[in-house]
Scaffold this motif. Structure first.
Motif, PDB file in Angstrom:
ATOM      1  N   GLY A 171      28.964  52.155  -6.907  1.00 55.04           N
ATOM      2  CA  GLY A 171      28.109  52.922  -7.819  1.00 55.04           C
ATOM      3  C   GLY A 171      27.455  52.059  -8.875  1.00 55.04           C
ATOM      4  N   GLY A 172      27.639  52.475 -10.142  1.00 50.88           N
ATOM      5  CA  GLY A 172      27.016  51.765 -11.257  1.00 50.88           C
ATOM      6  C   GLY A 172      27.596  50.379 -11.510  1.00 50.88           C
ATOM      7  N   ASP A 173      28.748  50.081 -10.888  1.00 51.25           N
ATOM      8  CA  ASP A 173      29.357  48.756 -11.077  1.00 51.25           C
ATOM      9  C   ASP A 173      28.980  47.785  -9.970  1.00 51.25           C
ATOM     10  OD1 ASP A 173      30.668  49.615 -13.372  1.00 51.25           O
ATOM     11  OD2 ASP A 173      32.336  50.431 -12.192  1.00 51.25           O
ATOM     12  N   THR A 174      28.032  48.195  -9.138  1.00 51.51           N
ATOM     13  CA  THR A 174      27.620  47.331  -8.033  1.00 51.51           C
ATOM     14  C   THR A 174      27.051  46.013  -8.558  1.00 51.51           C
ATOM     15  OG1 THR A 174      27.088  49.255  -6.687  1.00 51.51           O
ATOM     16  CG2 THR A 174      26.058  47.170  -6.035  1.00 51.51           C
ATOM     17  N   GLU A 175      27.482  44.924  -7.937  1.00 50.89           N
ATOM     18  CA  GLU A 175      26.907  43.609  -8.256  1.00 50.89           C
ATOM     19  C   GLU A 175      26.443  42.975  -6.950  1.00 50.89           C
ATOM     20  OE1 GLU A 175      29.932  41.306 -10.210  1.00 50.89           O
ATOM     21  OE2 GLU A 175      30.205  42.830 -11.766  1.00 50.89           O
ATOM     22  N   ILE A 176      25.186  42.604  -6.909  1.00 49.57           N
ATOM     23  CA  ILE A 176      24.639  41.965  -5.712  1.00 49.57           C
ATOM     24  C   ILE A 176      23.933  40.683  -6.140  1.00 49.57           C
ATOM     25  CG2 ILE A 176      23.186  42.252  -3.658  1.00 49.57           C
ATOM     26  CD1 ILE A 176      23.174  45.300  -4.313  1.00 49.57           C
ATOM     27  N   GLU A 177      24.328  39.580  -5.522  1.00 53.87           N
ATOM     28  CA  GLU A 177      23.643  38.312  -5.811  1.00 53.87           C
ATOM     29  C   GLU A 177      22.821  37.939  -4.584  1.00 53.87           C
ATOM     30  OE1 GLU A 177      26.651  35.330  -6.804  1.00 53.87           O
ATOM     31  OE2 GLU A 177      27.883  37.054  -7.371  1.00 53.87           O
ATOM     32  N   VAL A 178      21.532  37.780  -4.817  1.00 51.48           N
ATOM     33  CA  VAL A 178      20.627  37.408  -3.735  1.00 51.48           C
ATOM     34  C   VAL A 178      20.147  35.987  -3.992  1.00 51.48           C
ATOM     35  CG1 VAL A 178      18.353  37.878  -2.739  1.00 51.48           C
ATOM     36  CG2 VAL A 178      19.844  39.780  -3.384  1.00 51.48           C
ATOM     37  N   ALA A 179      20.224  35.131  -2.990  1.00 51.26           N
ATOM     38  CA  ALA A 179      19.694  33.778  -3.146  1.00 51.26           C
ATOM     39  C   ALA A 179      18.832  33.439  -1.939  1.00 51.26           C
ATOM     40  CB  ALA A 179      20.836  32.780  -3.286  1.00 51.26           C
ATOM     41  N   VAL A 180      17.689  32.840  -2.213  1.00 53.75           N
ATOM     42  CA  VAL A 180      16.783  32.422  -1.136  1.00 53.75           C
ATOM     43  C   VAL A 180      16.419  30.962  -1.389  1.00 53.75           C
ATOM     44  CG1 VAL A 180      14.594  32.868   0.037  1.00 53.75           C
ATOM     45  CG2 VAL A 180      15.821  34.767  -1.047  1.00 53.75           C
ATOM     46  N   ARG A 181      16.630  30.125  -0.382  1.00 57.18           N
ATOM     47  CA  ARG A 181      16.262  28.707  -0.514  1.00 57.18           C
ATOM     48  C   ARG A 181      15.242  28.355   0.546  1.00 57.18           C
ATOM     49  NH1 ARG A 181      21.528  26.711  -0.211  1.00 57.18           N
ATOM     50  NH2 ARG A 181      20.792  25.587   1.598  1.00 57.18           N
ATOM     51  N   SER A 182      14.235  27.624   0.125  1.00 58.23           N
ATOM     52  CA  SER A 182      13.204  27.237   1.062  1.00 58.23           C
ATOM     53  C   SER A 182      13.394  25.762   1.388  1.00 58.23           C
ATOM     54  CB  SER A 182      11.841  27.480   0.400  1.00 58.23           C
ATOM     55  OG  SER A 182      10.818  27.449   1.333  1.00 58.23           O
ATOM     56  N   GLY A 183      13.879  25.480   2.586  1.00 58.50           N
ATOM     57  CA  GLY A 183      14.107  24.086   3.006  1.00 58.50           C
ATOM     58  C   GLY A 183      12.885  23.525   3.703  1.00 58.50           C
ATOM     59  N   GLU A 184      13.102  22.419   4.409  1.00 55.62           N
ATOM     60  CA  GLU A 184      11.965  21.770   5.057  1.00 55.62           C
ATOM     61  C   GLU A 184      11.387  22.644   6.172  1.00 55.62           C
ATOM     62  OE1 GLU A 184      11.331  17.438   6.986  1.00 55.62           O
ATOM     63  OE2 GLU A 184      12.619  17.610   5.204  1.00 55.62           O
ATOM     64  N   ASP A 185      12.287  23.118   7.054  1.00 58.98           N
ATOM     65  CA  ASP A 185      11.826  23.943   8.179  1.00 58.98           C
ATOM     66  C   ASP A 185      12.335  25.374   8.105  1.00 58.98           C
ATOM     67  OD1 ASP A 185      10.713  21.638   9.430  1.00 58.98           O
ATOM     68  OD2 ASP A 185      12.740  21.077  10.035  1.00 58.98           O
ATOM     69  N   LEU A 186      13.454  25.553   7.384  1.00 58.20           N
ATOM     70  CA  LEU A 186      14.112  26.858   7.395  1.00 58.20           C
ATOM     71  C   LEU A 186      14.194  27.481   6.012  1.00 58.20           C
ATOM     72  CD1 LEU A 186      17.304  26.245   9.605  1.00 58.20           C
ATOM     73  CD2 LEU A 186      15.150  27.321  10.298  1.00 58.20           C
ATOM     74  N   ILE A 187      14.199  28.795   6.010  1.00 55.67           N
ATOM     75  CA  ILE A 187      14.499  29.547   4.793  1.00 55.67           C
ATOM     76  C   ILE A 187      15.940  30.041   4.941  1.00 55.67           C
ATOM     77  CG2 ILE A 187      13.969  31.669   3.512  1.00 55.67           C
ATOM     78  CD1 ILE A 187      11.049  31.288   4.600  1.00 55.67           C
ATOM     79  N   SER A 188      16.760  29.796   3.930  1.00 54.44           N
ATOM     80  CA  SER A 188      18.155  30.255   3.980  1.00 54.44           C
ATOM     81  C   SER A 188      18.333  31.374   2.974  1.00 54.44           C
ATOM     82  CB  SER A 188      19.118  29.141   3.609  1.00 54.44           C
ATOM     83  OG  SER A 188      18.795  27.983   4.328  1.00 54.44           O
ATOM     84  N   ILE A 189      18.983  32.423   3.420  1.00 52.43           N
ATOM     85  CA  ILE A 189      19.178  33.597   2.566  1.00 52.43           C
ATOM     86  C   ILE A 189      20.661  33.889   2.470  1.00 52.43           C
ATOM     87  CG2 ILE A 189      18.842  36.119   2.493  1.00 52.43           C
ATOM     88  CD1 ILE A 189      16.139  35.689   3.801  1.00 52.43           C
ATOM     89  N   SER A 190      21.125  34.234   1.259  1.00 48.77           N
ATOM     90  CA  SER A 190      22.490  34.743   1.169  1.00 48.77           C
ATOM     91  C   SER A 190      22.510  35.981   0.283  1.00 48.77           C
ATOM     92  CB  SER A 190      23.455  33.681   0.639  1.00 48.77           C
ATOM     93  OG  SER A 190      23.215  33.454  -0.727  1.00 48.77           O
ATOM     94  N   VAL A 191      23.329  36.933   0.683  1.00 47.15           N
ATOM     95  CA  VAL A 191      23.523  38.156  -0.094  1.00 47.15           C
ATOM     96  C   VAL A 191      25.027  38.314  -0.284  1.00 47.15           C
ATOM     97  CG1 VAL A 191      23.230  40.664  -0.155  1.00 47.15           C
ATOM     98  CG2 VAL A 191      21.438  39.231   0.854  1.00 47.15           C
ATOM     99  N   VAL A 192      25.449  38.332  -1.548  1.00 48.61           N
ATOM    100  CA  VAL A 192      26.874  38.448  -1.869  1.00 48.61           C
ATOM    101  C   VAL A 192      27.046  39.715  -2.697  1.00 48.61           C
ATOM    102  CG1 VAL A 192      28.811  37.347  -3.058  1.00 48.61           C
ATOM    103  CG2 VAL A 192      27.097  35.935  -1.877  1.00 48.61           C
ATOM    104  N   ASP A 193      28.047  40.546  -2.344  1.00 47.72           N
ATOM    105  CA  ASP A 193      28.211  41.789  -3.110  1.00 47.72           C
ATOM    106  C   ASP A 193      29.679  42.119  -3.309  1.00 47.72           C
ATOM    107  OD1 ASP A 193      27.696  42.874  -0.053  1.00 47.72           O
ATOM    108  OD2 ASP A 193      29.164  44.080  -1.144  1.00 47.72           O
TER     109      ASP A 193
END
Lengths: 134, 112
Positions: free
Chosen positions: A54-76
């Motif tokens: 609910g209201g205590d939800t914590e979501i960390e989104v990170a996006v990294r743009s590398g040479e050829d790839l985009i890396s995404i992480s979602v932590v909750d």
């Protein structure tokens, strides 16, 4: 880019703006920007709807743009949930009467992204994935 | 997201412009429901100006397709961008909602 989000749906706008800005900086093609928007929205909405915090939800989104790839992480901090094995597989071929939109978000993520991997770590769900930059 | 519509002989053509996401999918749903006509009147969603749709928007497309089917009418979509078409295909929506290149083709494809 990295961003911390709460459990309110209004956070989606903040997420979309941040992705848009980062994508512009990086000069990603439109199809890649679309994909990153989509995947992040689907994952974040799932946590908001099913994470159970609910209201205590914590979501960390990170996006990294590398040479050829985009890396995404979602932590909750939601209840333990591995979307790779626990999400229902949606019906995508039957007649209209058999269709239901449940599970489509995760199905899109699994289909559109590469190297999708889940870990439960320190009471958090951590989902990581990549996609080519072009 | 903005919706505009136009009734053309037996079908309502709804143009959606902008983004449909989890934040405005409800408005999208209400806007489409309000434009559902009499029994037998089909609907064409013209996505030429649509830049983004997520599963929240796809859910609305599915619900509207179900409602129209119960009213002996059909739903079709047209003018999809490459990314939106991809999302449609991955979701298997192209097998239940016919996809046309433009609204003229959609209207004739629906047999109107």
């Amino acid at each position: 880019m990295s961003l911390e989000l709460g459990g309110d749906r209004a956070e989606l706008e903040r997420l979309a703006t941040a992705v848009e800005e980062f994508a512009q900086q990086q000069g990603w093609p439109a199809a890649v920007v679309f994909k990153v928007h989509l995947v992040l929205e689907e994952l974040v909405i799932n946590v908001m709807a099913h994470g159970g915090r609910g209201g205590d939800t914590e979501i960390e989104v990170a996006v990294r743009s590398g040479e050829d790839l985009i890396s995404i992480s979602v932590v909750d901090n939601g209840v333990a949930f591995d979307p790779l094995t626990e999400a229902p597989e949606p019906e995508t071929s039957g007649p209209i009467e058999d269709r239901d939109a449940g599970g489509l978000g995760v199905h899109l993520v699994r289909t559109m992204m590469d190297d999708v991997s889940y870990r439960r770590e320190a009471d958090r769900n951590r989902l990581t994935m990549t996609t080519p930059k072009s | 997201m903005e919706l505009t519509s136009d009734n053309t002989g037996g079908a309502v053509i709804v143009k959606a412009v902008g983004r449909v996401d989890g934040a405005n999918a409800r408005d999208f749903h209400e806007g489409l429901e309000a434009r559902i006509g009499a029994d037998g009147e089909s609907m064409v969603l013209d996505f030429e100006g649509l830049t983004y749709i997520s599963s929240a928007g796809l859910r609305v497309v599915l619900l509207v397709a179900k409602t129209l089917q119960q009213k002996d009418a059909k739903l079709a979509v047209c003018s999809l961008s490459g990314s939106i078409r991809e999302v449609f295909e991955i979701s298997g929506f192209d097998k239940i909602v016919p996809v046309y290149t433009d609204s003229g083709e959609a209207v004739s494809g629906l047999g109107l």
